[in-house]
Design a protein around this motif. Structure first.
Motif, PDB file in Angstrom:
ATOM      1  N   ASP A  68       0.831  -1.205   0.000  1.00 50.21           N
ATOM      2  CA  ASP A  68       0.000   0.000   0.000  1.00 50.21           C
ATOM      3  C   ASP A  68       0.865   1.254   0.000  1.00 50.21           C
ATOM      4  N   ARG A  69       0.232   2.355  -0.316  1.00 50.50           N
ATOM      5  CA  ARG A  69       0.946   3.634  -0.468  1.00 50.50           C
ATOM      6  C   ARG A  69       1.656   4.053   0.806  1.00 50.50           C
ATOM      7  N   THR A  70       1.063   3.863   1.961  1.00 48.45           N
ATOM      8  CA  THR A  70       1.669   4.267   3.230  1.00 48.45           C
ATOM      9  C   THR A  70       2.984   3.527   3.455  1.00 48.45           C
ATOM     10  N   LYS A  71       2.981   2.229   3.216  1.00 44.99           N
ATOM     11  CA  LYS A  71       4.194   1.426   3.394  1.00 44.99           C
ATOM     12  C   LYS A  71       5.260   1.850   2.398  1.00 44.99           C
ATOM     13  N   TRP A  72       4.856   2.144   1.174  1.00 46.69           N
ATOM     14  CA  TRP A  72       5.793   2.581   0.153  1.00 46.69           C
ATOM     15  C   TRP A  72       6.446   3.891   0.572  1.00 46.69           C
ATOM     16  N   VAL A  73       5.667   4.825   1.079  1.00 48.44           N
ATOM     17  CA  VAL A  73       6.194   6.117   1.525  1.00 48.44           C
ATOM     18  C   VAL A  73       7.148   5.925   2.706  1.00 48.44           C
ATOM     19  N   GLU A  74       6.796   5.070   3.654  1.00 47.88           N
ATOM     20  CA  GLU A  74       7.671   4.783   4.794  1.00 47.88           C
ATOM     21  C   GLU A  74       9.007   4.211   4.330  1.00 47.88           C
ATOM     22  N   ASN A  75       8.963   3.260   3.390  1.00 48.12           N
ATOM     23  CA  ASN A  75      10.192   2.672   2.858  1.00 48.12           C
ATOM     24  C   ASN A  75      11.041   3.706   2.124  1.00 48.12           C
ATOM     25  N   ALA A  76      10.402   4.583   1.374  1.00 51.54           N
ATOM     26  CA  ALA A  76      11.126   5.638   0.663  1.00 51.54           C
ATOM     27  C   ALA A  76      11.781   6.592   1.656  1.00 51.54           C
ATOM     28  N   ASP A  77      11.071   6.935   2.721  1.00 51.19           N
ATOM     29  CA  ASP A  77      11.628   7.811   3.754  1.00 51.19           C
ATOM     30  C   ASP A  77      12.847   7.169   4.416  1.00 51.19           C
ATOM     31  N   LEU A  78      12.750   5.880   4.730  1.00 53.85           N
ATOM     32  CA  LEU A  78      13.877   5.176   5.354  1.00 53.85           C
ATOM     33  C   LEU A  78      15.081   5.098   4.417  1.00 53.85           C
ATOM     34  N   ALA A  79      14.833   4.834   3.153  1.00 53.45           N
ATOM     35  CA  ALA A  79      15.923   4.760   2.178  1.00 53.45           C
ATOM     36  C   ALA A  79      16.602   6.117   2.021  1.00 53.45           C
ATOM     37  N   THR A  80      15.820   7.179   1.988  1.00 52.67           N
ATOM     38  CA  THR A  80      16.364   8.525   1.866  1.00 52.67           C
ATOM     39  C   THR A  80      17.189   8.880   3.098  1.00 52.67           C
ATOM     40  N   LYS A  81      16.661   8.548   4.264  1.00 51.23           N
ATOM     41  CA  LYS A  81      17.390   8.825   5.509  1.00 51.23           C
ATOM     42  C   LYS A  81      18.718   8.068   5.528  1.00 51.23           C
ATOM     43  N   ASP A  82      18.693   6.802   5.137  1.00 51.25           N
ATOM     44  CA  ASP A  82      19.899   5.986   5.103  1.00 51.25           C
ATOM     45  C   ASP A  82      20.925   6.555   4.129  1.00 51.25           C
ATOM     46  N   LEU A  83      20.467   6.985   2.966  1.00 51.07           N
ATOM     47  CA  LEU A  83      21.348   7.585   1.964  1.00 51.07           C
ATOM     48  C   LEU A  83      21.999   8.855   2.506  1.00 51.07           C
ATOM     49  N   LEU A  84      21.216   9.716   3.126  1.00 53.69           N
ATOM     50  CA  LEU A  84      21.755  10.960   3.683  1.00 53.69           C
ATOM     51  C   LEU A  84      22.757  10.692   4.806  1.00 53.69           C
ATOM     52  N   GLU A  85      22.483   9.696   5.637  1.00 52.77           N
ATOM     53  CA  GLU A  85      23.414   9.341   6.709  1.00 52.77           C
ATOM     54  C   GLU A  85      24.734   8.817   6.138  1.00 52.77           C
ATOM     55  N   THR A  86      24.659   8.036   5.078  1.00 50.95           N
ATOM     56  CA  THR A  86      25.865   7.513   4.441  1.00 50.95           C
ATOM     57  C   THR A  86      26.666   8.637   3.802  1.00 50.95           C
ATOM     58  N   ILE A  87      26.000   9.568   3.157  1.00 56.17           N
ATOM     59  CA  ILE A  87      26.677  10.719   2.558  1.00 56.17           C
ATOM     60  C   ILE A  87      27.426  11.499   3.632  1.00 56.17           C
ATOM     61  N   GLN A  88      26.777  11.697   4.765  1.00 61.00           N
ATOM     62  CA  GLN A  88      27.405  12.431   5.863  1.00 61.00           C
ATOM     63  C   GLN A  88      28.555  11.623   6.478  1.00 61.00           C
ATOM     64  N   LYS A  89      28.335  10.351   6.739  1.00 59.68           N
ATOM     65  CA  LYS A  89      29.331   9.496   7.381  1.00 59.68           C
ATOM     66  C   LYS A  89      30.622   9.427   6.565  1.00 59.68           C
ATOM     67  N   TYR A  90      30.498   9.297   5.260  1.00 61.10           N
ATOM     68  CA  TYR A  90      31.663   9.184   4.392  1.00 61.10           C
ATOM     69  C   TYR A  90      32.096  10.527   3.801  1.00 61.10           C
ATOM     70  N   GLN A  91      31.468  11.607   4.237  1.00 60.75           N
ATOM     71  CA  GLN A  91      31.817  12.971   3.819  1.00 60.75           C
ATOM     72  C   GLN A  91      31.872  13.084   2.286  1.00 60.75           C
ATOM     73  N   LEU A  92      30.835  12.574   1.635  1.00 62.93           N
ATOM     74  CA  LEU A  92      30.842  12.494   0.173  1.00 62.93           C
ATOM     75  C   LEU A  92      30.696  13.843  -0.523  1.00 62.93           C
ATOM     76  N   THR A  93      30.290  14.874   0.198  1.00 59.86           N
ATOM     77  CA  THR A  93      30.166  16.192  -0.432  1.00 59.86           C
ATOM     78  C   THR A  93      31.456  17.001  -0.309  1.00 59.86           C
ATOM     79  N   LYS A  94      32.420  16.471   0.428  1.00 62.28           N
ATOM     80  CA  LYS A  94      33.681  17.182   0.670  1.00 62.28           C
ATOM     81  C   LYS A  94      34.702  16.813  -0.395  1.00 62.28           C
ATOM     82  N   LYS A  95      35.412  17.831  -0.895  1.00 61.03           N
ATOM     83  CA  LYS A  95      36.506  17.558  -1.816  1.00 61.03           C
ATOM     84  C   LYS A  95      37.667  17.005  -1.010  1.00 61.03           C
TER      85      LYS A  95
END
Length: 75
Positions: free
Chosen positions: A2-29
Motif C-alpha cells: 500500500d501507499r503508506t508502506k511505500w512512503v515509509e520505505n522511501a523515507d527510510l531509504a532517503t534517511k539511510d542515503l543521507l546518513e551515508t553521505i554524511q558518514k563518508y563525507q561524500l560532499t567534501k573535496k
C-alpha cells in the motif's frame, strides 16, 4: 504494497542515503589518501583482535575509489 508502506520505505531509504553521505563525507573535496582514510575508518571492524590480526599480517584493505563507492551507493 500500500501507499503508506511505500512512503515509509522511501523515507527510510532517503534517511539511510543521507546518513551515508554524511558518514563518508561524500560532499567534501578530498584527495585519494583522505578518501581512503575515511573509507577505512568507517568500513573496517573496530574489534581489537581484528585490528591486531590485520596489523600482524600487514594486510592492506581494498578501497574503492570515491566515484565507484558513490555509483554503488546509488544503485
Amino acid at each position: 504494497m500500500d501507499r503508506t508502506k511505500w512512503v515509509e520505505n522511501a523515507d527510510l531509504a532517503t534517511k539511510d542515503l543521507l546518513e551515508t553521505i554524511q558518514k563518508y563525507q561524500l560532499t567534501k573535496k578530498m584527495n585519494i589518501d583522505e578518501w581512503k582514510e575515511i573509507y577505512i575508518k568507517n568500513t573496517l571492524p573496530k574489534e581489537e583482535v581484528f585490528l591486531s590480526f590485520v596489523e600482524h599480517l600487514n594486510l592492506q584493505p581494498v578501497c574503492p575509489t570515491k566515484e565507484d563507492f558513490i555509483k554503488e551507493l546509488l544503485y
